[in-house]
Design a protein around this motif. Structure first.
Motif, PDB file in Angstrom:
ATOM      1  N   GLY A 148       0.808  -1.228   0.000  1.00  0.00           N
ATOM      2  CA  GLY A 148       0.000   0.000   0.000  1.00  0.00           C
ATOM      3  C   GLY A 148       0.835   1.269   0.000  1.00  0.00           C
ATOM      4  O   GLY A 148       0.406   2.305  -0.518  1.00  0.00           O
ATOM      5  N   VAL A 149       2.043   1.197   0.561  1.00  0.00           N
ATOM      6  CA  VAL A 149       2.894   2.386   0.665  1.00  0.00           C
ATOM      7  C   VAL A 149       3.173   2.947  -0.734  1.00  0.00           C
ATOM      8  O   VAL A 149       3.086   4.157  -0.964  1.00  0.00           O
ATOM      9  N   ASN A 150       3.494   2.061  -1.672  1.00  0.00           N
ATOM     10  CA  ASN A 150       3.722   2.495  -3.064  1.00  0.00           C
ATOM     11  C   ASN A 150       2.385   2.744  -3.779  1.00  0.00           C
ATOM     12  O   ASN A 150       2.245   3.709  -4.535  1.00  0.00           O
ATOM     13  N   THR A 151       1.383   1.901  -3.493  1.00  0.00           N
ATOM     14  CA  THR A 151       0.110   2.005  -4.215  1.00  0.00           C
ATOM     15  C   THR A 151      -0.574   3.348  -3.965  1.00  0.00           C
ATOM     16  O   THR A 151      -1.182   3.926  -4.877  1.00  0.00           O
ATOM     17  N   ILE A 152      -0.474   3.869  -2.744  1.00  0.00           N
ATOM     18  CA  ILE A 152      -1.083   5.184  -2.452  1.00  0.00           C
ATOM     19  C   ILE A 152      -0.513   6.232  -3.413  1.00  0.00           C
ATOM     20  O   ILE A 152      -1.259   7.022  -4.011  1.00  0.00           O
ATOM     21  N   GLN A 153       0.805   6.221  -3.597  1.00  0.00           N
ATOM     22  CA  GLN A 153       1.429   7.243  -4.471  1.00  0.00           C
ATOM     23  C   GLN A 153       0.985   7.063  -5.917  1.00  0.00           C
ATOM     24  O   GLN A 153       0.631   8.024  -6.598  1.00  0.00           O
ATOM     25  N   GLN A 154       0.977   5.800  -6.357  1.00  0.00           N
ATOM     26  CA  GLN A 154       0.597   5.534  -7.755  1.00  0.00           C
ATOM     27  C   GLN A 154      -0.846   5.963  -8.027  1.00  0.00           C
ATOM     28  O   GLN A 154      -1.142   6.622  -9.010  1.00  0.00           O
ATOM     29  N   VAL A 155      -1.734   5.570  -7.123  1.00  0.00           N
ATOM     30  CA  VAL A 155      -3.161   5.831  -7.353  1.00  0.00           C
ATOM     31  C   VAL A 155      -3.458   7.322  -7.186  1.00  0.00           C
ATOM     32  O   VAL A 155      -4.249   7.892  -7.944  1.00  0.00           O
ATOM     33  N   HIS A 156      -2.798   7.960  -6.209  1.00  0.00           N
ATOM     34  CA  HIS A 156      -2.977   9.410  -6.030  1.00  0.00           C
ATOM     35  C   HIS A 156      -2.615  10.137  -7.325  1.00  0.00           C
ATOM     36  O   HIS A 156      -3.364  10.986  -7.812  1.00  0.00           O
ATOM     37  N   GLU A 157      -1.448   9.767  -7.900  1.00  0.00           N
ATOM     38  CA  GLU A 157      -0.996  10.455  -9.117  1.00  0.00           C
ATOM     39  C   GLU A 157      -1.926  10.194 -10.292  1.00  0.00           C
ATOM     40  O   GLU A 157      -2.323  11.100 -11.009  1.00  0.00           O
ATOM     41  N   LYS A 158      -2.293   8.941 -10.464  1.00  0.00           N
ATOM     42  CA  LYS A 158      -3.140   8.591 -11.618  1.00  0.00           C
ATOM     43  C   LYS A 158      -4.524   9.237 -11.493  1.00  0.00           C
ATOM     44  O   LYS A 158      -5.063   9.778 -12.450  1.00  0.00           O
ATOM     45  N   ALA A 159      -5.083   9.173 -10.275  1.00  0.00           N
ATOM     46  CA  ALA A 159      -6.424   9.738 -10.074  1.00  0.00           C
ATOM     47  C   ALA A 159      -6.400  11.253 -10.273  1.00  0.00           C
ATOM     48  O   ALA A 159      -7.320  11.836 -10.854  1.00  0.00           O
ATOM     49  N   THR A 160      -5.322  11.908  -9.803  1.00  0.00           N
ATOM     50  CA  THR A 160      -5.208  13.360  -9.985  1.00  0.00           C
ATOM     51  C   THR A 160      -5.119  13.685 -11.476  1.00  0.00           C
ATOM     52  O   THR A 160      -5.815  14.566 -11.978  1.00  0.00           O
ATOM     53  N   ARG A 161      -4.263  12.925 -12.161  1.00  0.00           N
ATOM     54  CA  ARG A 161      -4.041  13.164 -13.591  1.00  0.00           C
ATOM     55  C   ARG A 161      -5.319  12.959 -14.391  1.00  0.00           C
ATOM     56  O   ARG A 161      -5.651  13.693 -15.286  1.00  0.00           O
ATOM     57  N   GLU A 162      -6.085  11.913 -14.026  1.00  0.00           N
ATOM     58  CA  GLU A 162      -7.248  11.550 -14.844  1.00  0.00           C
ATOM     59  C   GLU A 162      -8.573  12.049 -14.269  1.00  0.00           C
ATOM     60  O   GLU A 162      -9.636  11.709 -14.776  1.00  0.00           O
ATOM     61  N   GLY A 163      -8.495  12.816 -13.198  1.00  0.00           N
ATOM     62  CA  GLY A 163      -9.706  13.395 -12.613  1.00  0.00           C
ATOM     63  C   GLY A 163     -10.666  12.361 -12.041  1.00  0.00           C
ATOM     64  O   GLY A 163     -11.881  12.506 -12.135  1.00  0.00           O
ATOM     65  N   ILE A 164     -10.105  11.301 -11.426  1.00  0.00           N
ATOM     66  CA  ILE A 164     -10.979  10.296 -10.784  1.00  0.00           C
ATOM     67  C   ILE A 164     -11.121  10.691  -9.307  1.00  0.00           C
ATOM     68  O   ILE A 164     -10.113  10.937  -8.630  1.00  0.00           O
ATOM     69  N   TYR A 165     -12.347  10.741  -8.837  1.00  0.00           N
ATOM     70  CA  TYR A 165     -12.616  11.227  -7.477  1.00  0.00           C
ATOM     71  C   TYR A 165     -12.238  10.150  -6.443  1.00  0.00           C
ATOM     72  O   TYR A 165     -12.930   9.133  -6.321  1.00  0.00           O
ATOM     73  N   MET A 166     -11.104  10.362  -5.744  1.00  0.00           N
ATOM     74  CA  MET A 166     -10.602   9.373  -4.773  1.00  0.00           C
ATOM     75  C   MET A 166     -10.247  10.099  -3.473  1.00  0.00           C
ATOM     76  O   MET A 166      -9.065  10.201  -3.098  1.00  0.00           O
ATOM     77  N   PRO A 167     -11.249  10.627  -2.740  1.00  0.00           N
ATOM     78  CA  PRO A 167     -10.924  11.501  -1.596  1.00  0.00           C
ATOM     79  C   PRO A 167     -10.136  10.815  -0.477  1.00  0.00           C
ATOM     80  O   PRO A 167      -9.269  11.453   0.132  1.00  0.00           O
ATOM     81  N   ILE A 168     -10.397   9.540  -0.212  1.00  0.00           N
ATOM     82  CA  ILE A 168      -9.662   8.900   0.905  1.00  0.00           C
ATOM     83  C   ILE A 168      -8.195   8.741   0.523  1.00  0.00           C
ATOM     84  O   ILE A 168      -7.285   9.006   1.318  1.00  0.00           O
TER      85      ILE A 168
END
Ligand SMILES: NC(=O)C1=CN([C@@H]2O[C@H](COP(=O)(O)OP(=O)(O)OC[C@H]3O[C@@H](n4cnc5c(N)ncnc54)[C@H](O)[C@@H]3O)[C@@H](O)[C@H]2O)C=CC1
Ligand SMILES: O=C(CO)COP(=O)(O)O
Length: 430
Positions: free
Chosen positions: A347-367
């Motif tokens: 999860g330590v790496n996955t948080i960074q990956q998903v945060h970046e991808k969601a920000t880039r693609e405008g996917i709503y991932m507030p948690i």
């Protein structure tokens, strides 16, 4: 001189000895489960230990007599690779566990235990160990890979010269650093011809070693591969369900690690049951939203690899991701927490990956964004959590009622009530 009959007798005696050893092993497999049930009172009235034992032993024997003896390699000598290889060996498959450290291989072969990751758990004596990657993967039917996500591509590159028709199954629940690739993406890139699948579910390795009944999902587009994995791993204690939604199953296993960290942190703050339920359910909403964007079926997240694994890891200190979150919640920084854990926490790496991808693609991932802010931008957890609670009006299950519609309707309604009140007030003033 021995007659042909004598040698038959010898062979029969050997078979009987093997059968007896095998049946003793099955019976001892049940000892823990029956002891736990009896202790907890479950067995006092309803449980007849000898009936349960013979029913389960019969089930195990059915698998042991399986005429197709699969040849399997498991790569990765951590807790999960070892636990899965042990299940397969116990089912009578010809099983080799490959471990990269030569000294560890020697020690495991000698002691039949994985002292570092699964101390105190005796492994099946038919399990073979190897440090030689070529020998481990050659002439196998299926290669299961259980190395951390960050080492997955390197492992595929290393086995590529020895691939000649074997299938590959990923047991890894991570993402590649910086590329956002899932393990199935990496398999397709590195070994485009290979038949592959991914396995994921609520499978805390230590519980599997204790024979606590568990279940998992094998996802593959190949039906024969799904069946082979079911035959290899299914037992009285471990049920293997099937799916053809590779993306959905794989994302369930990878994304839940983010929320296990969040729940570990929440546990450190001693939040209530309502709060835990809210985090868990909104996590499921985020996971399925992200999954749909990646081409997965949202219904997959209702299965074992989605809500099942989310529940298991978000509620247990056995989860390394949960433990990382708990240490963060108690004030440790991320580097210190990872060092203290000393095991894989994807999860330590996955948080960074998903945060970046969601920000880039405008996917709503507030948690996910909130966790990223706390862990990597040093924001105060309480402020971030309160901000999350103010995130506006959203629908509960967006696949039932879409967010945009509810937001727009609610916002318009609020605006019009507010302006009506303001008009009334100003009339009064006149
Ligand atoms: N432990 C569990 O309960 C479960 C783990 N998983 C997943 O399985 C994967 C492996 O995790 P664990 O076995 O728990 O990890 P672990 O932390 O217990 O062990 C990791 C193992 O990978 C080896 N390794 C690291 N880098 C390597 C490389 N470059 N080449 C070869 N081997 C390397 C290490 O030496 C170690 O033996 C992770 O993706 C995890 O999410 C999935 C289900 C359950
Ligand atoms: O995936 C797991 C259980 O299903 C293991 O979780 P952790 O990697 O958090 O220990």
């Amino acid at each position: 001189m021995t007659s042909p009959n004598d040698s038959n007798k010898d062979t029969n005696n050997k078979h009987n000895d093997t059968d007896k050893q095998s049946s003793d092993k099955q019976n001892s497999l049940l000892a823990g489960i029956i002891e736990r049930a009896t202790k907890s009172g479950l067995g006092r009235k309803k449980l007849n230990p000898s009936a349960v034992e013979s029913a389960v032993a019969k089930n195990m024997a059915k698998i042991h007599s399986n005429p197709t003896k699969l040849r399997l390699a498991f790569l990765g000598g951590g807790s999960f690779g070892t636990a899965m290889a042990n299940l397969a060996a116990r089912n009578g498959c010809d099983t080799t566990l490959w471990v990269r450290n030569k000294r560890t291989v020697k020690a495991m072969a000698k002691t039949q235990t994985n002292k570092k990751y699964l101390p105190g758990h005796k492994l099946d004596d038919r399990l073979k160990y190897s440090h030689d990657l070529a020998a481990a993967v050659k002439d196998k039917d299926i290669i299961f890979i259980a190395v951390p996500g960050l080492a997955f591509r390197e492992t595929l590159k290393n086995i590529a010269p020895f691939i000649s028709g074997q299938s590959i199954v990923s047991l890894t629940k991570g993402m590649e650093k910086d590329t956002f690739a899932l393990m199935s993406d990496i398999i397709k890139e590195e070994l485009p011809e290979v038949n592959f699948g991914v396995m994921s579910g609520p499978n805390l390795a230590i519980e599997i070693m204790k024979n606590m009944p568990s279940a998992t999902v094998i996802a593959s587009e190949s039906e024969p591969l799904r069946h082979a994995v079911q035959a290899a791993l299914h037992s009285a204690f471990f049920r293997v369900f099937a799916s053809d939604d590779v993306k959905g199953v794989e994302l369930g296993g990878a994304l839940k690690n983010i929320y296990a960290i969040a729940m570990g942190m929440a546990a450190a703050y001693e939040v209530g049951e309502n709060t835990k339920a809210m985090i868990l359910t909104r996590a499921l909403a985020e996971m399925s939203r992200f999954g749909v964007e990646a081409g997965a079926n949202p219904l997959t997240f209702l299965g074992l690899s989605g809500v099942g694994d989310l529940y298991a890891t978000c509620n247990s200190e056995l989860s390394r991701n949960f433990r990382i979150g708990n240490m963060l919640g108690r004030g440790m920084n991320i580097d210190a927490a990872v060092k203290k854990l000393g095991q894989t926490a994807e999860g330590v790496n996955t948080i960074q990956q998903v945060h970046e991808k969601a920000t880039r693609e405008g996917i709503y991932m507030p948690i996910t964004h909130a966790l990223y802010a706390v862990i990597y931008e040093d924001k105060a957890a309480l402020g971030v959590a309160l901000h999350l609670m103010e995130a506006g009006f959203r629908s509960d299950v967006e696949f039932v009622m879409a967010h945009d519609h509810s937001n727009a309707a609610l916002t318009a309604h609020m605006k019009s009530s507010a302006s009506k009140t303001a008009d009334k007030d100003s009339d009064k003033d006149k």
